[in-house]
Scaffold this motif. Sequence first.
Motif, mmCIF file in Angstrom:
data_model
loop_
_atom_site.group_PDB
_atom_site.id
_atom_site.type_symbol
_atom_site.label_atom_id
_atom_site.label_comp_id
_atom_site.label_asym_id
_atom_site.label_seq_id
_atom_site.Cartn_x
_atom_site.Cartn_y
_atom_site.Cartn_z
ATOM 1 N N UNK A 1 0.828 -1.244 0.124
ATOM 2 C CA UNK A 1 -0.090 0.034 -0.119
ATOM 3 C C UNK A 1 0.739 1.315 0.070
ATOM 4 N N UNK A 2 2.049 1.400 0.836
ATOM 5 C CA UNK A 2 2.928 2.516 0.965
ATOM 6 C C UNK A 2 3.438 2.494 -0.241
ATOM 7 N N UNK A 3 4.088 1.807 -0.952
ATOM 8 C CA UNK A 3 5.005 1.582 -2.079
ATOM 9 C C UNK A 3 4.033 2.314 -3.489
ATOM 10 N N UNK A 4 3.043 1.538 -3.590
ATOM 11 C CA UNK A 4 1.965 1.778 -4.680
ATOM 12 C C UNK A 4 1.476 3.167 -4.531
ATOM 13 N N UNK A 5 1.272 3.594 -3.505
ATOM 14 C CA UNK A 5 0.832 5.154 -3.279
ATOM 15 C C UNK A 5 1.891 6.165 -3.558
ATOM 16 N N UNK A 6 3.199 5.535 -3.350
ATOM 17 C CA UNK A 6 4.351 6.383 -3.439
ATOM 18 C C UNK A 6 4.741 6.448 -5.079
ATOM 19 N N UNK A 7 4.579 5.327 -5.590
ATOM 20 C CA UNK A 7 5.216 5.129 -6.950
ATOM 21 C C UNK A 7 4.047 5.292 -7.885
ATOM 22 N N UNK B 1 -7.319 -9.771 -0.239
ATOM 23 C CA UNK B 1 -8.299 -8.742 -0.070
ATOM 24 C C UNK B 1 -9.175 -8.684 -0.848
ATOM 25 N N UNK B 2 -10.650 -8.231 -0.222
ATOM 26 C CA UNK B 2 -11.509 -7.799 -1.281
ATOM 27 C C UNK B 2 -11.365 -6.609 -1.984
ATOM 28 N N UNK B 3 -11.491 -6.315 -3.248
ATOM 29 C CA UNK B 3 -11.330 -5.252 -3.982
ATOM 30 C C UNK B 3 -11.573 -3.898 -3.409
ATOM 31 N N UNK B 4 -12.979 -3.788 -2.649
ATOM 32 C CA UNK B 4 -13.232 -2.736 -1.984
ATOM 33 C C UNK B 4 -12.286 -2.299 -0.805
ATOM 34 N N UNK B 5 -11.777 -3.470 -0.221
ATOM 35 C CA UNK B 5 -10.854 -3.122 1.110
ATOM 36 C C UNK B 5 -9.674 -2.469 0.629
ATOM 37 N N UNK B 6 -9.182 -3.075 -0.647
ATOM 38 C CA UNK B 6 -7.658 -2.532 -0.968
ATOM 39 C C UNK B 6 -7.865 -1.274 -1.669
ATOM 40 N N UNK B 7 -9.119 -0.971 -2.056
ATOM 41 C CA UNK B 7 -9.223 0.452 -2.759
ATOM 42 C C UNK B 7 -9.174 1.479 -1.518
ATOM 43 N N UNK B 8 -9.982 1.104 -0.511
ATOM 44 C CA UNK B 8 -9.992 2.032 0.535
ATOM 45 C C UNK B 8 -8.586 2.170 1.304
ATOM 46 N N UNK B 9 -7.757 1.243 1.492
ATOM 47 C CA UNK B 9 -6.361 1.189 2.106
ATOM 48 C C UNK B 9 -5.555 2.229 1.084
ATOM 49 N N UNK B 10 -5.881 2.044 -0.353
ATOM 50 C CA UNK B 10 -4.908 2.737 -1.378
ATOM 51 C C UNK B 10 -5.352 4.284 -1.460
ATOM 52 N N UNK B 11 -6.554 4.500 -1.153
ATOM 53 C CA UNK B 11 -7.056 5.822 -1.219
ATOM 54 C C UNK B 11 -6.755 6.507 0.134
#
Length: 125
Positions: A22-28, A108-118
């Motif tokens: 989550x941290x790396x994807x938000x950064x890159x 992860x459920x897609x909705x949960x991963x979406x929330x984490x990344x947002x």
Amino acid sequence: MHPDKFKQVAGLPSAERHAYFVRKVADTQEVWGLHHDGWATAQLDGKVAIPFWPEAAFAQACASGDWEHFQPRAIGLDDFLAKWLPGMANNKQLAFVFPVPQGSASIAAPDDLLMDLQCESEQYE
């Protein structure tokens, strides 16, 4: 990527790899999958799970067995958030977050991963 960094990150427990993802994807601003005439998938409890990684080197390390002919391919984060995750939720698919060759992955459920990344991405604005 330095081999020591690869070994250290790949050796983290699945929950810590999920947080790293989550941290790396938000950064890159990019997510990595494996592609060869379509995207790599796995079966988990009768559902299709699509594996995603934070960096190409980790995806490449998993390109063996059923995925031996697959190559890492980047997905832009905006596309991932706007199209991939909602589409996966509609198709009742799961996200197989940061699998490693020897070890487990976070499911992860897609909705949960979406929330984490947002939530993580908001910290970068």
